[in-house]
Design an enzyme around this catalytic site. Structure first.
Site, PDB file in Angstrom:
ATOM      1  N   TYR A  53       0.817  -1.221   0.000  1.00 53.19           N
ATOM      2  CA  TYR A  53       0.000   0.000   0.000  1.00 53.19           C
ATOM      3  C   TYR A  53       0.847   1.266   0.000  1.00 53.19           C
ATOM      4  CZ  TYR A  53      -3.992  -3.017   0.310  1.00 53.19           C
ATOM      5  OH  TYR A  53      -4.922  -3.981   0.013  1.00 53.19           O
ATOM      6  N   ARG A  56       1.540   1.871  -3.577  1.00 48.18           N
ATOM      7  CA  ARG A  56       0.343   2.369  -4.270  1.00 48.18           C
ATOM      8  C   ARG A  56       0.037   3.815  -3.856  1.00 48.18           C
ATOM      9  NH1 ARG A  56      -4.571  -1.344  -3.768  1.00 48.18           N
ATOM     10  NH2 ARG A  56      -5.323   0.010  -5.419  1.00 48.18           N
ATOM     11  N   VAL A  90      -9.313   3.307  -4.384  1.00 48.29           N
ATOM     12  CA  VAL A  90      -8.766   3.849  -3.142  1.00 48.29           C
ATOM     13  C   VAL A  90      -7.932   5.106  -3.418  1.00 48.29           C
ATOM     14  CG1 VAL A  90      -8.874   1.701  -1.827  1.00 48.29           C
ATOM     15  CG2 VAL A  90      -6.871   2.130  -3.258  1.00 48.29           C
ATOM     16  N   ASP A  91      -7.833   5.515  -4.706  1.00 52.03           N
ATOM     17  CA  ASP A  91      -7.141   6.775  -5.009  1.00 52.03           C
ATOM     18  C   ASP A  91      -8.102   7.943  -4.752  1.00 52.03           C
ATOM     19  OD1 ASP A  91      -8.715   7.524  -7.430  1.00 52.03           O
ATOM     20  OD2 ASP A  91      -7.719   5.827  -8.397  1.00 52.03           O
ATOM     21  N   HIS A 106     -14.445   0.989  -0.869  1.00 51.59           N
ATOM     22  CA  HIS A 106     -13.311   0.139  -0.491  1.00 51.59           C
ATOM     23  C   HIS A 106     -12.238   0.919   0.276  1.00 51.59           C
ATOM     24  CE1 HIS A 106     -14.381  -3.055  -3.789  1.00 51.59           C
ATOM     25  NE2 HIS A 106     -15.178  -3.079  -2.743  1.00 51.59           N
ATOM     26  N   CYS A 136      -4.971   5.566  20.909  1.00 56.26           N
ATOM     27  CA  CYS A 136      -4.843   4.583  22.002  1.00 56.26           C
ATOM     28  C   CYS A 136      -3.420   4.065  22.167  1.00 56.26           C
ATOM     29  CB  CYS A 136      -5.810   3.408  21.771  1.00 56.26           C
ATOM     30  SG  CYS A 136      -5.269   2.257  20.491  1.00 56.26           S
ATOM     31  N   ASN A 198     -16.995   0.854 -20.419  1.00 58.54           N
ATOM     32  CA  ASN A 198     -15.807   0.053 -20.111  1.00 58.54           C
ATOM     33  C   ASN A 198     -15.003  -0.133 -21.392  1.00 58.54           C
ATOM     34  OD1 ASN A 198     -14.725  -1.354 -17.690  1.00 58.54           O
ATOM     35  ND2 ASN A 198     -14.755  -3.153 -19.013  1.00 58.54           N
TER      36      ASN A 198
HETATM   37  P1  OAD Z   1     -10.600  -4.691 -12.358  1.00 61.25           P
HETATM   38  O1  OAD Z   1      -9.129  -4.656 -12.567  1.00 61.25           O
HETATM   39  O2  OAD Z   1     -11.207  -5.969 -11.928  1.00 61.25           O
HETATM   40  O3  OAD Z   1     -11.362  -4.239 -13.682  1.00 61.25           O
HETATM   41  C1  OAD Z   1     -10.974  -3.077 -14.374  1.00 61.25           C
HETATM   42  C2  OAD Z   1     -11.881  -2.911 -15.587  1.00 61.25           C
HETATM   43  O4  OAD Z   1     -11.512  -1.701 -16.223  1.00 61.25           O
HETATM   44  C3  OAD Z   1     -11.776  -4.043 -16.626  1.00 61.25           C
HETATM   45  O5  OAD Z   1     -13.079  -4.458 -17.007  1.00 61.25           O
HETATM   46  C4  OAD Z   1     -11.034  -3.377 -17.796  1.00 61.25           C
HETATM   47  O6  OAD Z   1     -11.476  -3.863 -19.057  1.00 61.25           O
HETATM   48  C5  OAD Z   1     -11.447  -1.926 -17.629  1.00 61.25           C
HETATM   49  N1  OAD Z   1     -10.486  -0.948 -18.169  1.00 61.25           N
HETATM   50  C6  OAD Z   1      -9.136  -1.040 -18.245  1.00 61.25           C
HETATM   51  N2  OAD Z   1      -8.613   0.077 -18.772  1.00 61.25           N
HETATM   52  C7  OAD Z   1      -9.661   0.908 -19.056  1.00 61.25           C
HETATM   53  C8  OAD Z   1      -9.789   2.211 -19.625  1.00 61.25           C
HETATM   54  N3  OAD Z   1      -8.731   2.920 -20.024  1.00 61.25           N
HETATM   55  N4  OAD Z   1     -11.033   2.727 -19.752  1.00 61.25           N
HETATM   56  C9  OAD Z   1     -12.122   2.033 -19.360  1.00 61.25           C
HETATM   57  N5  OAD Z   1     -12.074   0.808 -18.825  1.00 61.25           N
HETATM   58  C10 OAD Z   1     -10.856   0.253 -18.654  1.00 61.25           C
HETATM   59  O7  OAD Z   1     -10.928  -3.508 -11.314  1.00 61.25           O
HETATM   60  P2  OAD Z   1     -12.254  -3.267 -10.453  1.00 61.25           P
HETATM   61  O8  OAD Z   1     -13.457  -3.748 -11.144  1.00 61.25           O
HETATM   62  O9  OAD Z   1     -12.202  -1.865  -9.984  1.00 61.25           O
HETATM   63  O10 OAD Z   1     -10.960  -4.541  -4.303  1.00 61.25           O
HETATM   64  O11 OAD Z   1     -11.961  -4.205  -9.210  1.00 61.25           O
HETATM   65  C11 OAD Z   1     -12.886  -4.249  -8.161  1.00 61.25           C
HETATM   66  C12 OAD Z   1     -12.189  -4.526  -6.863  1.00 61.25           C
HETATM   67  O12 OAD Z   1     -11.381  -5.686  -6.996  1.00 61.25           O
HETATM   68  C13 OAD Z   1     -11.186  -3.477  -6.436  1.00 61.25           C
HETATM   69  O13 OAD Z   1     -11.778  -2.387  -5.754  1.00 61.25           O
HETATM   70  C14 OAD Z   1     -10.269  -4.232  -5.532  1.00 61.25           C
HETATM   71  C15 OAD Z   1     -10.084  -5.460  -6.397  1.00 61.25           C
HETATM   72  O14 OAD Z   1      -9.725  -6.616  -5.771  1.00 61.25           O
HETATM   73  C16 OAD Z   1     -10.275  -4.753  -3.172  1.00 61.25           C
HETATM   74  O15 OAD Z   1      -9.062  -4.684  -3.105  1.00 61.25           O
HETATM   75  C17 OAD Z   1     -11.148  -5.090  -1.999  1.00 61.25           C
END
Ligand code: OAD
Length: 233
Positions: A53, A56, A90-91, A106, A136, A198
């Site tokens: 982290y 990141r 988380v950004d 998240h 604490c 997407n």
């Molecule tokens: P993912 O990495 O699972 O999915 C990212 C999505 O963004 C994919 O469907 C890509 O096709 C799409 N993508 C990539 N580049 C793009 C662009 N330039 N424009 C538009 N779309 C694009 O990420 P999340 O769905 O955010 O949780 O993941 C969900 C959660 O899983 C996160 O919050 C995190 C992770 O594990 C935790 O850590 C609890």
């Protein structure tokens, strides 16, 4: 005027230089989820989790919002109805672009959380397991992010937003993580139009009535223009 509820994921920040999770070169190809994104992983090796982290956080601090973040902030400012932004990210790029009241389901890299007493405070750039809690004194400092097996933040407010949505949009998310993956269906049941923006059709694409495929920096501003043009009619 209808309420617009937006869910964003890592894809909206990809063009700001932040890695996604499940794309080929994504974070989960380089790190094991159970090591860096679970309470058990943190209990086993807190230093490893902090290193992940901290890196990141440093990367996010250098990142700038892109045209998609800016377009959503503009939609919030100009659409006559409410625009609720829910992010899995988380950004802080939505806020950096001028968005307000963003629900960080998240958590955030900018926060520190005491695993002993629950106190929250702004995270330093570099966090370490033996950083004492300012409230604490316990040495159980963790990033204020939600890990697998933990309950996302803001769910009550999110379900309320979804129940009132006229339009629900999911942007840059693969739709593989619950409960966020179920939001489209929830909004549709409440009568919302649903749209996926997407890079490509996600695993969740079948849950949406409309889709716009392409990079977020292009498809999101175009979609926002359409809504604002319609509002102006
Ligand atoms: P993912 O990495 O699972 O999915 C990212 C999505 O963004 C994919 O469907 C890509 O096709 C799409 N993508 C990539 N580049 C793009 C662009 N330039 N424009 C538009 N779309 C694009 O990420 P999340 O769905 O955010 O949780 O993941 C969900 C959660 O899983 C996160 O919050 C995190 C992770 O594990 C935790 O850590 C609890």
């Amino acid at each position: 005027m209808e309420k617009i509820v937006i869910l964003t994921g890592a894809g909206i920040s990809a063009e700001s230089g932040l890695g996604t999770f499940r794309d080929e070169d994504g974070l989960w190809a380089q790190h094991a989820i159970e090591d860096v994104a679970t309470p058990e992983g943190f209990a086993r090796d807190p230093a490893r989790v902090h290193r992940f982290y901290n890196a990141r956080r440093a990367q996010a601090a250098r990142a700038r919002p892109n045209a998609a973040h800016a377009a959503l902030a503009r939609l919030q400012a100009e659409h006559p109805g409410e625009v609720a932004i829910i992010t899995q990210n988380v950004d802080g790029l939505h806020e950096a672009a001028g968005a307000h009241d963003v629900i960080h389901m998240h958590g955030r890299l900018s926060g520190a959380l005491c695993a002993t007493c629950g106190h929250r405070w702004p995270a330093p750039v570099e966090m370490a397991p033996d950083d004492p809690c300012p409230a604490c004194g316990a040495r159980a400092t963790r990033p204020d992010v939600v890990w697998f097996g933990e309950i996302p933040h803001g769910l009550d407010a999110i379900w309320d937003h979804l129940a009132e949505a006229g339009i629900f949009a999911a942007i840059g998310t693969s739709g593989q993580v619950y409960p966020a993956a179920a939001f489209a269906e929830e909004a549709a049941q409440a009568g919302a139009q649903t749209v996926e923006l997407n890079l490509e059709p996600s695993a969740n694409a079948y849950r949406f009535t409309q889709a716009r495929h392409g990079p977020a920096s292009q498809v999101v501003p175009a979609w926002v223009e359409e809504i604002l043009a319609r509002d102006a009619q």
